[in-house]
Design an enzyme around this catalytic site. Structure first.
Site, PDB file in Angstrom:
ATOM      1  N   PRO A   1       0.832  -1.211   0.000  1.00  0.00           N
ATOM      2  CG  PRO A   1       0.014  -0.998   2.185  1.00  0.00           C
ATOM      3  CD  PRO A   1       0.793  -1.914   1.290  1.00  0.00           C
TER       4      PRO A   1
ATOM      5  CE1 TYR B   1       3.368   8.424   3.422  1.00  0.00           C
ATOM      6  CE2 TYR B   1       3.104   6.112   3.977  1.00  0.00           C
ATOM      7  CZ  TYR B   1       3.713   7.333   4.197  1.00  0.00           C
ATOM      8  OH  TYR B   1       4.663   7.458   5.176  1.00  0.00           O
TER       9      TYR B   1
ATOM     10  CG  ASP C   1       4.910  -0.997   2.913  1.00  0.00           C
ATOM     11  OD1 ASP C   1       3.721  -0.895   3.290  1.00  0.00           O
ATOM     12  OD2 ASP C   1       5.492  -2.095   2.791  1.00  0.00           O
ATOM     13  CG  HIS C   2      -0.064   3.893   5.166  1.00  0.00           C
ATOM     14  ND1 HIS C   2      -1.150   3.611   5.952  1.00  0.00           N
ATOM     15  CD2 HIS C   2       0.264   5.181   5.410  1.00  0.00           C
ATOM     16  CE1 HIS C   2      -1.475   4.692   6.643  1.00  0.00           C
ATOM     17  NE2 HIS C   2      -0.630   5.655   6.336  1.00  0.00           N
ATOM     18  NE  ARG C   3       2.698  -3.725   3.570  1.00  0.00           N
ATOM     19  CZ  ARG C   3       3.221  -4.711   2.848  1.00  0.00           C
ATOM     20  NH1 ARG C   3       2.646  -5.911   2.824  1.00  0.00           N
ATOM     21  NH2 ARG C   3       4.315  -4.516   2.141  1.00  0.00           N
TER      22      ARG C   3
END
Length: 196
Positions: A6, A8, A179-181
């Protein structure tokens, strides 16, 4: 990685005038053989920002977030038929002359197909610069298992407002893909502010 990570994006506009002035002064001291590129300086600046913000020098794993002790900047290099990312190991600990020499050596090996796997594997964060192609701004795709990549465009002279006055400055767009994680938005924003 776009299918599973994911992404951003955060973008800042950076004034390069002070960097270009320092580069000119340093290059006047070293002669032609050891000239620094803007990219050499951006590698060092990114590495220093990552050292200051270790929560961005990470990877996402199924077991949790992996934090790296070393700041190993992978630098995108165009080669026939694609792209490879040789790694400047411990970039935050190296001086500009060493980063420049390492980058010249690795880029030469990359273009001649002679990079060893240990020279292009294991980076903790990436830098991609398309400024030399006249690209003003772009968004790079994360290179897993890394959690971030910084995309920088061309330095261009533009009219900006400084202290209420219109002045000309050399400006560069820098876009973080994260990586938004592994890296939350505020953490990425703080690192990007430090880079700027």
């Amino acid at each position: 990685s776009k299918q599973q990570v994911p992404h951003y994006y955060l973008t800042v506009e950076v004034c390069l005038d002070a960097l270009l002035d320092v580069r000119t002064r340093l290059n006047a001291l070293v002669g032609d053989a050891g000239k620094l590129s803007v990219n050499d300086m951006l590698i060092k600046i990114l590495a220093m920002a990552l050292r200051k913000h270790p929560d961005c020098n990470v990877s996402y794993t199924d077991e949790g977030i992996k934090k790296y002790a070393s700041v190993d900047v992978a630098v995108a290099v165009a080669i026939p038929g694609g792209l490879i990312t040789p790694v400047i190991r411990g970039a935050d600990q190296k001086g500009l002359a060493q980063i420049s020499a390492d980058m010249r050596d690795l880029a030469g090996k990359a273009k001649s197909g002679k990079l060893m796997p240990e020279e292009y594997q294991g980076g903790t964060f990436s830098l991609s610069n398309l400024g030399m192609f006249g690209i003003r701004e772009f968004i790079a795709v994360i290179n897993p298992p890394q959690a971030g990549i910084l995309a920088v465009g061309a330095g261009e002279q533009r009219a900006i407002i400084r202290d209420g006055q219109v002045v000309v400055a050399t400006m560069m767009m820098a876009t973080l893909s994260a990586d938004h994680r592994a890296i939350d938005g505020a953490t990425g924003a703080q690192m990007l502010k430090t880079f700027k």
